[in-house]
Design a protein around this motif. Structure first.
Motif, PDB file in Angstrom:
ATOM      1  N   GLU A  94       0.834  -1.197   0.000  1.00 52.60           N
ATOM      2  CA  GLU A  94       0.000   0.000   0.000  1.00 52.60           C
ATOM      3  C   GLU A  94       0.874   1.254   0.000  1.00 52.60           C
ATOM      4  OE1 GLU A  94      -3.998   1.630   2.347  1.00 52.60           O
ATOM      5  OE2 GLU A  94      -2.939  -0.146   3.075  1.00 52.60           O
ATOM      6  N   MET A  95       1.929   1.232   0.810  1.00 55.87           N
ATOM      7  CA  MET A  95       2.826   2.381   0.892  1.00 55.87           C
ATOM      8  C   MET A  95       3.544   2.625  -0.428  1.00 55.87           C
ATOM      9  SD  MET A  95       4.014   4.769   2.854  1.00 55.87           S
ATOM     10  CE  MET A  95       5.413   5.630   3.561  1.00 55.87           C
ATOM     11  N   SER A  96       4.011   1.566  -1.065  1.00 52.17           N
ATOM     12  CA  SER A  96       4.733   1.721  -2.331  1.00 52.17           C
ATOM     13  C   SER A  96       3.831   2.304  -3.413  1.00 52.17           C
ATOM     14  CB  SER A  96       5.331   0.392  -2.783  1.00 52.17           C
ATOM     15  OG  SER A  96       4.321  -0.567  -3.014  1.00 52.17           O
ATOM     16  N   GLU A  97       2.577   1.874  -3.443  1.00 55.37           N
ATOM     17  CA  GLU A  97       1.644   2.394  -4.452  1.00 55.37           C
ATOM     18  C   GLU A  97       1.334   3.865  -4.207  1.00 55.37           C
ATOM     19  OE1 GLU A  97      -1.568  -0.369  -4.238  1.00 55.37           O
ATOM     20  OE2 GLU A  97      -0.544  -1.874  -5.484  1.00 55.37           O
ATOM     21  N   VAL A  98       1.154   4.250  -2.934  1.00 58.32           N
ATOM     22  CA  VAL A  98       0.905   5.664  -2.616  1.00 58.32           C
ATOM     23  C   VAL A  98       2.113   6.516  -3.008  1.00 58.32           C
ATOM     24  CG1 VAL A  98       0.623   7.304  -0.703  1.00 58.32           C
ATOM     25  CG2 VAL A  98      -0.790   5.254  -0.796  1.00 58.32           C
ATOM     26  N   CYS A  99       3.312   6.019  -2.708  1.00 55.03           N
ATOM     27  CA  CYS A  99       4.531   6.767  -3.047  1.00 55.03           C
ATOM     28  C   CYS A  99       4.670   6.948  -4.554  1.00 55.03           C
ATOM     29  CB  CYS A  99       5.767   6.050  -2.496  1.00 55.03           C
ATOM     30  SG  CYS A  99       5.910   6.096  -0.702  1.00 55.03           S
TER      31      CYS A  99
ATOM     32  N   LYS B  19       5.216  -8.490 -10.209  1.00 52.27           N
ATOM     33  CA  LYS B  19       4.687  -7.134 -10.056  1.00 52.27           C
ATOM     34  C   LYS B  19       5.682  -6.255  -9.305  1.00 52.27           C
ATOM     35  CE  LYS B  19       0.758  -4.683  -7.926  1.00 52.27           C
ATOM     36  NZ  LYS B  19      -0.479  -4.868  -7.120  1.00 52.27           N
ATOM     37  N   CYS B  20       6.336  -6.796  -8.299  1.00 57.42           N
ATOM     38  CA  CYS B  20       7.332  -6.050  -7.534  1.00 57.42           C
ATOM     39  C   CYS B  20       8.489  -5.626  -8.435  1.00 57.42           C
ATOM     40  CB  CYS B  20       7.842  -6.894  -6.370  1.00 57.42           C
ATOM     41  SG  CYS B  20       9.165  -6.120  -5.419  1.00 57.42           S
ATOM     42  N   HIS B  21       8.958  -6.542  -9.285  1.00 54.47           N
ATOM     43  CA  HIS B  21      10.055  -6.215 -10.192  1.00 54.47           C
ATOM     44  C   HIS B  21       9.631  -5.147 -11.201  1.00 54.47           C
ATOM     45  CE1 HIS B  21      12.827  -9.229  -8.708  1.00 54.47           C
ATOM     46  NE2 HIS B  21      11.879 -10.151  -8.783  1.00 54.47           N
ATOM     47  N   PHE B  22       8.383  -5.214 -11.662  1.00 50.32           N
ATOM     48  CA  PHE B  22       7.893  -4.213 -12.614  1.00 50.32           C
ATOM     49  C   PHE B  22       7.883  -2.831 -11.964  1.00 50.32           C
ATOM     50  CE2 PHE B  22       4.863  -1.658 -14.895  1.00 50.32           C
ATOM     51  CZ  PHE B  22       5.020  -2.034 -16.227  1.00 50.32           C
ATOM     52  N   TYR B  23       7.320  -2.738 -10.757  1.00 51.87           N
ATOM     53  CA  TYR B  23       7.271  -1.454 -10.054  1.00 51.87           C
ATOM     54  C   TYR B  23       8.677  -0.933  -9.768  1.00 51.87           C
ATOM     55  CZ  TYR B  23       2.210  -1.598  -9.132  1.00 51.87           C
ATOM     56  OH  TYR B  23       0.849  -1.598  -9.246  1.00 51.87           O
ATOM     57  N   LEU B  24       9.593  -1.841  -9.382  1.00 54.05           N
ATOM     58  CA  LEU B  24      10.971  -1.416  -9.135  1.00 54.05           C
ATOM     59  C   LEU B  24      11.608  -0.891 -10.419  1.00 54.05           C
ATOM     60  CD1 LEU B  24      12.477  -4.019  -6.650  1.00 54.05           C
ATOM     61  CD2 LEU B  24      12.510  -1.534  -6.404  1.00 54.05           C
ATOM     62  N   GLY B  25      11.288  -1.534 -11.551  1.00 55.77           N
ATOM     63  CA  GLY B  25      11.804  -1.058 -12.836  1.00 55.77           C
ATOM     64  C   GLY B  25      11.377   0.370 -13.096  1.00 55.77           C
ATOM     65  N   VAL B  26      10.107   0.662 -12.841  1.00 52.64           N
ATOM     66  CA  VAL B  26       9.586   2.023 -13.028  1.00 52.64           C
ATOM     67  C   VAL B  26      10.315   3.004 -12.109  1.00 52.64           C
ATOM     68  CG1 VAL B  26       7.566   3.505 -12.753  1.00 52.64           C
ATOM     69  CG2 VAL B  26       7.317   1.246 -13.809  1.00 52.64           C
TER      70      VAL B  26
ATOM     71  N   GLY C  66       4.812  10.348  -6.829  1.00 55.82           N
ATOM     72  CA  GLY C  66       6.119  10.583  -7.429  1.00 55.82           C
ATOM     73  C   GLY C  66       7.254  10.531  -6.425  1.00 55.82           C
ATOM     74  N   LEU C  67       7.019   9.945  -5.253  1.00 52.35           N
ATOM     75  CA  LEU C  67       8.061   9.809  -4.217  1.00 52.35           C
ATOM     76  C   LEU C  67       8.801   8.489  -4.445  1.00 52.35           C
ATOM     77  CD1 LEU C  67       5.950  11.016  -1.143  1.00 52.35           C
ATOM     78  CD2 LEU C  67       7.529  12.365  -2.541  1.00 52.35           C
ATOM     79  N   TYR C  68       9.552   8.425  -5.534  1.00 44.65           N
ATOM     80  CA  TYR C  68      10.140   7.160  -5.971  1.00 44.65           C
ATOM     81  C   TYR C  68      11.185   6.585  -5.014  1.00 44.65           C
ATOM     82  CZ  TYR C  68       7.675   8.194 -10.274  1.00 44.65           C
ATOM     83  OH  TYR C  68       6.692   8.479 -11.189  1.00 44.65           O
ATOM     84  N   PRO C  69      12.055   7.396  -4.387  1.00 38.29           N
ATOM     85  CA  PRO C  69      13.003   6.805  -3.427  1.00 38.29           C
ATOM     86  C   PRO C  69      12.303   6.071  -2.286  1.00 38.29           C
ATOM     87  CG  PRO C  69      13.729   8.995  -4.056  1.00 38.29           C
ATOM     88  CD  PRO C  69      12.354   8.828  -4.621  1.00 38.29           C
ATOM     89  N   ASP C  70      11.208   6.639  -1.761  1.00 38.96           N
ATOM     90  CA  ASP C  70      10.456   5.970  -0.699  1.00 38.96           C
ATOM     91  C   ASP C  70       9.817   4.685  -1.211  1.00 38.96           C
ATOM     92  OD1 ASP C  70      11.152   8.155   0.740  1.00 38.96           O
ATOM     93  OD2 ASP C  70       9.143   8.764   1.304  1.00 38.96           O
ATOM     94  N   ALA C  71       9.312   4.732  -2.453  1.00 36.24           N
ATOM     95  CA  ALA C  71       8.709   3.533  -3.045  1.00 36.24           C
ATOM     96  C   ALA C  71       9.750   2.433  -3.205  1.00 36.24           C
ATOM     97  CB  ALA C  71       8.083   3.867  -4.401  1.00 36.24           C
ATOM     98  N   ILE C  72      10.960   2.805  -3.613  1.00 35.91           N
ATOM     99  CA  ILE C  72      12.040   1.828  -3.790  1.00 35.91           C
ATOM    100  C   ILE C  72      12.354   1.136  -2.471  1.00 35.91           C
ATOM    101  CG2 ILE C  72      14.533   1.619  -4.220  1.00 35.91           C
ATOM    102  CD1 ILE C  72      14.171   3.715  -6.453  1.00 35.91           C
ATOM    103  N   GLU C  73      12.400   1.917  -1.388  1.00 36.93           N
ATOM    104  CA  GLU C  73      12.698   1.335  -0.076  1.00 36.93           C
ATOM    105  C   GLU C  73      11.685   0.251   0.287  1.00 36.93           C
ATOM    106  OE1 GLU C  73      13.223   2.858   4.556  1.00 36.93           O
ATOM    107  OE2 GLU C  73      13.169   4.314   2.915  1.00 36.93           O
ATOM    108  N   CYS C  74      10.395   0.528   0.034  1.00 38.53           N
ATOM    109  CA  CYS C  74       9.349  -0.454   0.336  1.00 38.53           C
ATOM    110  C   CYS C  74       9.439  -1.661  -0.599  1.00 38.53           C
ATOM    111  CB  CYS C  74       7.968   0.185   0.203  1.00 38.53           C
ATOM    112  SG  CYS C  74       7.627   1.479   1.412  1.00 38.53           S
ATOM    113  N   LEU C  75       9.625  -1.393  -1.880  1.00 35.68           N
ATOM    114  CA  LEU C  75       9.640  -2.471  -2.870  1.00 35.68           C
ATOM    115  C   LEU C  75      10.854  -3.383  -2.706  1.00 35.68           C
ATOM    116  CD1 LEU C  75       8.452  -0.365  -5.925  1.00 35.68           C
ATOM    117  CD2 LEU C  75       7.204  -2.290  -4.907  1.00 35.68           C
ATOM    118  N   GLU C  76      11.984  -2.815  -2.290  1.00 40.31           N
ATOM    119  CA  GLU C  76      13.163  -3.662  -2.074  1.00 40.31           C
ATOM    120  C   GLU C  76      12.947  -4.613  -0.900  1.00 40.31           C
ATOM    121  OE1 GLU C  76      16.394  -0.890  -1.800  1.00 40.31           O
ATOM    122  OE2 GLU C  76      16.796  -0.992  -3.963  1.00 40.31           O
TER     123      GLU C  76
END
Length: 428
Positions: free
Chosen positions: A325-330, A355-362, A334-344
């Motif tokens: 949920e946090m990664s999608e909100v980030c 899906k995780c790899h796709f979002y990390l790619g973005v 456009g808060l990509y560094p925060d999204a990366i932290e969650c997705l990693e």
């Protein structure tokens, strides 16, 4: 494009900004002018609390002249005498901010009117913008200015965060003004923040009949004093890259369309919009982007607090749900560094999740880590039954980045995968 040139002010008016540094460096302003000049129809608006107080105003105006761009300056009307000379010397156009009379000191009100009279001689183009900060106030004082001064246009500006129901008294006044001043060819225009549903059917119909305008909630690109860009003044709390990142205004505009496309259609903060005919007819996209962004930021802070407070107390499944949920909100914000932290963290727990790899790619791609982004898109393709969505996304990013050679090579891979999928479908 709007340059928020300085945070200096003569008075504490509503809608004033607080950013750092206080003054935009001249080299940042000139770089923004270069980006605008590379566009087909360059238009630059100098804004800020009072742009005419910028200590290097003449150097900025020389930059306009050198690039063949007409300066447009938004002013409170409280300006030094030197600025008056520069306005005439560089043939500037003015947008005159008008506030409620009670917000001026008696001396400032007198000075503002004297300056307005000076520029109402027909040699300088002046547009009036009424600053509506209190929806319950009486704005009938505007008639004095429309009767006694010459304006090319009359714009009304509101806070994007108002509820639409609050607009009724002001919209009634604007509707009356449209009828009173139609003979002077001065039809009021509404700045962004006003949805069509804020007007009655009769008001909306009459405005359309006489050629009135209202601004849709699209990127009104801004450059902050430190050089970072923003979607618009109301969304300066979510700044983007430095203006030097972009070659022209078209690139910058497309950047914000791409980054906030999910936020643009986020209607969870205004469920009544779902059945609204204005939305289905394409007249608006729901409540303002700024209002959606504030709602999303509140959700972001709530999720961030939950993840910090419940560290080690949540089950793996519950924590994963919060991380998703946090990664999608980030990503929406456009808060990509925060999204990366969650997705990693999700990737460590579920390395086979495509899906995780796709979002990390973005996210990697948007933060400039192109090699890591490509690697994640390819991992997603390998882990998915259908690799085409990930490969096509990577292909589109190669094309957008100007890497035509890599794009052609990848196109060959995509065609092979398409052939494999067709053969598998025939066999099944």
């Amino acid at each position: 494009m709007e340059l928020y040139l300085t945070m200096r002010r003569r008075a504490d008016f509503p809608f004033n900004m607080d950013c750092t540094p206080e003054d935009m460096p001249v080299d940042v302003a000139l770089r923004a002018l270069d980006v605008a000049a590379a566009s087909k129809s360059p238009q630059i608006l100098l804004r800020g609390n009072e742009p005419l107080l910028h200590p290097d105003l003449e150097m900025v105006l020389k930059g306009f002249r050198k690039r063949g761009i007409i300066p447009v300056i938004e002013t409170s009307g409280l300006m030094p005498s030197m600025a008056k000379r520069l306005i005439r010397e560089y043939h500037c156009r003015l947008i005159w901010r008008l506030y409620r009379p009670s917000l001026y000191s008696p001396e400032d009100l007198e000075e503002m009117k004297a300056n307005l009279k000076e520029f109402s001689d027909g040699t300088i183009t002046v547009r009036l913008v009424v600053m509506v900060d209190d929806m319950s106030a009486d704005y009938g004082f505007v008639r004095e200015y429309l009767d006694n001064y010459e304006f090319e246009a009359n714009l009304w500006r509101f806070s994007c965060l108002h509820d639409q129901a609050d607009f009724s008294p002001v919209m009634a006044l604007i509707s009356d003004l449209m009828r009173e001043y139609i003979g002077k060819n001065l039809v009021p225009a509404l700045a962004c923040g006003v949805m069509p549903c804020a007007m009655t059917d009769a008001q909306f119909g009459f405005m359309a009949k006489v050629g009135g305008k209202y601004a849709r909630c699209i990127p009104h690109l801004g450059v902050l004093p430190d050089g970072r860009v923003c979607h618009c003044q109301a969304m300066r709390m979510l700044p983007g890259p430095h203006i030097s990142t972009f070659k022209n205004e078209g690139e910058l505009h497309q950047y914000y369309i791409d980054v906030f496309i999910s936020l643009q259609w986020q209607l969870s903060f205004c469920p009544e919009c779902n059945g609204c005919p204005c939305l289905s007819a394409g007249l608006c996209t729901g409540v303002s982007m700024a209002k959606k962004a504030h709602g999303m930021l509140a959700k972001y802070e709530e999720l961030k607090a939950k993840l910090a407070a419940e560290q080690g107390e949540l089950s793996d499944e519950a924590r994963m749900k919060l991380l998703w949920e946090m990664s999608e909100v980030c990503m929406i914000l456009g808060l990509y560094p925060d999204a990366i932290e969650c997705l990693e963290e999700i990737r460590r727990q579920a390395p086979e999740n495509g899906k995780c790899h796709f979002y990390l790619g973005v996210c990697y791609w948007e933060t400039g880590s192109l090699a890591e982004g490509e690697d994640e898109f390819r991992k997603c393709a390998r882990l998915s039954d259908n690799p085409l969505p990930a490969l096509n996304e990577l292909f589109n990013r190669f094309v957008k980045n100007g890497n035509t050679i890599r794009a052609r090579l990848l196109q060959g891979e995509i065609e092979k995968e398409e052939l494999k999928l067709r053969e598998a479908q025939r066999k099944s």
